[in-house]
Design a protein around this motif. Structure first.
Motif, PDB file in Angstrom:
ATOM      1  N   GLU A 182       0.910  -1.128  -0.042  1.00  0.00           N
ATOM      2  CA  GLU A 182      -0.030  -0.015   0.171  1.00  0.00           C
ATOM      3  C   GLU A 182       0.738   1.371  -0.001  1.00  0.00           C
ATOM      4  O   GLU A 182       0.375   2.206  -0.505  1.00  0.00           O
ATOM      5  CB  GLU A 182      -0.812   0.053   1.214  1.00  0.00           C
ATOM      6  CG  GLU A 182      -2.034  -1.052   1.248  1.00  0.00           C
ATOM      7  CD  GLU A 182      -3.037  -0.812   2.341  1.00  0.00           C
ATOM      8  OE1 GLU A 182      -3.081   0.022   2.890  1.00  0.00           O
ATOM      9  OE2 GLU A 182      -3.534  -2.155   2.556  1.00  0.00           O
ATOM     10  N   THR A 183       1.933   1.206   0.495  1.00  0.00           N
ATOM     11  CA  THR A 183       2.991   2.153   0.666  1.00  0.00           C
ATOM     12  C   THR A 183       4.507   1.878   0.384  1.00  0.00           C
ATOM     13  O   THR A 183       4.857   0.611   0.340  1.00  0.00           O
ATOM     14  CB  THR A 183       3.182   2.950   2.074  1.00  0.00           C
ATOM     15  OG1 THR A 183       3.669   2.032   3.093  1.00  0.00           O
ATOM     16  CG2 THR A 183       1.429   3.310   2.423  1.00  0.00           C
ATOM     17  N   LYS A 207      13.203  -0.364  -3.854  1.00  0.00           N
ATOM     18  CA  LYS A 207      11.981  -0.778  -4.427  1.00  0.00           C
ATOM     19  C   LYS A 207      10.977   0.523  -4.083  1.00  0.00           C
ATOM     20  O   LYS A 207      11.146   1.221  -3.130  1.00  0.00           O
ATOM     21  CB  LYS A 207      11.334  -2.313  -4.061  1.00  0.00           C
ATOM     22  CG  LYS A 207      12.211  -3.095  -4.507  1.00  0.00           C
ATOM     23  CD  LYS A 207      11.521  -4.527  -3.914  1.00  0.00           C
ATOM     24  CE  LYS A 207      12.420  -5.615  -4.354  1.00  0.00           C
ATOM     25  NZ  LYS A 207      11.587  -7.187  -4.126  1.00  0.00           N
ATOM     26  N   VAL A 208       9.637   0.392  -4.991  1.00  0.00           N
ATOM     27  CA  VAL A 208       8.882   1.473  -4.498  1.00  0.00           C
ATOM     28  C   VAL A 208       7.456   0.884  -4.827  1.00  0.00           C
ATOM     29  O   VAL A 208       7.413  -0.160  -5.785  1.00  0.00           O
ATOM     30  CB  VAL A 208       9.059   2.812  -5.337  1.00  0.00           C
ATOM     31  CG1 VAL A 208       8.842   2.234  -7.038  1.00  0.00           C
ATOM     32  CG2 VAL A 208       8.209   3.881  -5.223  1.00  0.00           C
ATOM     33  N   LEU A 249       7.855  -2.594  -6.838  1.00  0.00           N
ATOM     34  CA  LEU A 249       8.877  -2.878  -8.091  1.00  0.00           C
ATOM     35  C   LEU A 249      10.097  -1.982  -7.790  1.00  0.00           C
ATOM     36  O   LEU A 249      10.191  -1.257  -7.183  1.00  0.00           O
ATOM     37  CB  LEU A 249       8.101  -2.176  -9.323  1.00  0.00           C
ATOM     38  CG  LEU A 249       6.687  -2.564  -9.630  1.00  0.00           C
ATOM     39  CD1 LEU A 249       6.172  -1.699 -10.721  1.00  0.00           C
ATOM     40  CD2 LEU A 249       6.852  -4.095 -10.213  1.00  0.00           C
ATOM     41  N   PRO A 250      11.362  -2.763  -8.480  1.00  0.00           N
ATOM     42  CA  PRO A 250      12.436  -1.844  -8.655  1.00  0.00           C
ATOM     43  C   PRO A 250      12.456  -0.495  -9.164  1.00  0.00           C
ATOM     44  O   PRO A 250      11.729  -0.185  -9.892  1.00  0.00           O
ATOM     45  CB  PRO A 250      13.285  -2.773  -9.386  1.00  0.00           C
ATOM     46  CG  PRO A 250      12.724  -3.827 -10.043  1.00  0.00           C
ATOM     47  CD  PRO A 250      11.143  -3.572  -9.442  1.00  0.00           C
ATOM     48  N   LEU A 251      12.970   0.440  -8.348  1.00  0.00           N
ATOM     49  CA  LEU A 251      13.343   1.844  -8.849  1.00  0.00           C
ATOM     50  C   LEU A 251      13.928   1.814 -10.035  1.00  0.00           C
ATOM     51  O   LEU A 251      15.024   0.929 -10.290  1.00  0.00           O
ATOM     52  CB  LEU A 251      14.034   2.653  -7.666  1.00  0.00           C
ATOM     53  CG  LEU A 251      13.148   2.867  -6.314  1.00  0.00           C
ATOM     54  CD1 LEU A 251      14.241   3.196  -5.307  1.00  0.00           C
ATOM     55  CD2 LEU A 251      12.208   3.722  -6.597  1.00  0.00           C
ATOM     56  N   GLY A 288      15.294   7.308  -6.229  1.00  0.00           N
ATOM     57  CA  GLY A 288      15.075   6.616  -4.931  1.00  0.00           C
ATOM     58  C   GLY A 288      14.744   7.803  -3.921  1.00  0.00           C
ATOM     59  O   GLY A 288      14.164   7.565  -2.710  1.00  0.00           O
ATOM     60  N   GLN A 289      15.492   8.978  -4.041  1.00  0.00           N
ATOM     61  CA  GLN A 289      15.015  10.038  -3.117  1.00  0.00           C
ATOM     62  C   GLN A 289      13.801  10.548  -3.307  1.00  0.00           C
ATOM     63  O   GLN A 289      13.452  11.053  -4.219  1.00  0.00           O
ATOM     64  CB  GLN A 289      16.369  11.209  -3.547  1.00  0.00           C
ATOM     65  CG  GLN A 289      16.521  12.076  -2.348  1.00  0.00           C
ATOM     66  CD  GLN A 289      17.584  12.959  -2.496  1.00  0.00           C
ATOM     67  OE1 GLN A 289      17.690  14.143  -2.388  1.00  0.00           O
ATOM     68  NE2 GLN A 289      18.794  12.619  -3.253  1.00  0.00           N
TER      69      GLN A 289
END
Length: 180
Positions: free
Chosen positions: A30-31, A39-40, A47-49, A54-55
């Motif tokens: 969810e977050t 990951k995001v 999923l991988p960034l 990433g920042q």
């Protein structure tokens, strides 16, 4: 017969709340905090960034306004490479502006600033901009330099009707882009 069997299986899976994401080895979320480092959370799945991203500056809550920043902070793909001071200063200025805007808020919302290091690579900037627009729903992208700004504007931001800003682009070619 096969069609009926397939429909029955799909019906059972969807009615019991099963998800195809776990079958594929993907983590539901969810977050982004639930996804761990590198990951995001994107559309409910970790999923991988994209490389260099990433920042996140700001609170990144549902309903907030996403903006992206594409900065050539490091030269090349090595994150330990020397930092370009002028681009680092531009990033710090953008962070400061974002903090000042967020202190006031925008009708109860805030800006969330997703920062990506392009390493001076226009192709990488395009991929990052595509991710920012399609996955993070960025409404504006801040870019650096004419070549990166042109690449991002032509392939991503203009077609997706996203505001493009640059703190250092100066090419006359920018004025001839077909935008609104």
């Amino acid at each position: 017969m096969r069609t009926r069997l397939l429909l029955a299986v799909v019906s059972v899976l969807t009615s019991t709340g099963c998800s195809f994401t776990t079958a594929a080895g993907l983590e539901e979320c969810e977050t982004s905090a639930e996804c761990g480092a590198e990951k995001v959370c994107t559309q409910g799945v970790c999923l991988p960034l994209p490389t260099g991203c990433g920042q996140v500056v700001g609170r990144a809550q549902a309903g907030d306004i996403a903006v992206g920043g594409l900065f050539p902070i490091h030269s090349g793909t090595d994150p330990n490479a020397p930092v370009d001071d002028s681009d680092e200063q531009a990033l710090n200025a953008a962070r400061l502006a974002l903090e000042q805007i967020n202190e006031r808020g925008i009708e109860g919302k805030q800006l969330t600033f997703y920062v990506c290091d392009t390493a001076g690579d226009a192709g990488r900037a395009q991929a990052q901009a595509d991710w920012l627009v399609k996955e993070k729903k960025a409404r504006a992208i801040l870019t650096a330099g004419s070549s990166q700004t042109l690449a991002v504007a032509q392939s991503v931001t203009i077609p997706d009707n996203v505001l493009t800003l640059s703190y250092s682009a100066s090419s006359p070619e920018l004025t001839s882009l077909s935008d609104k």
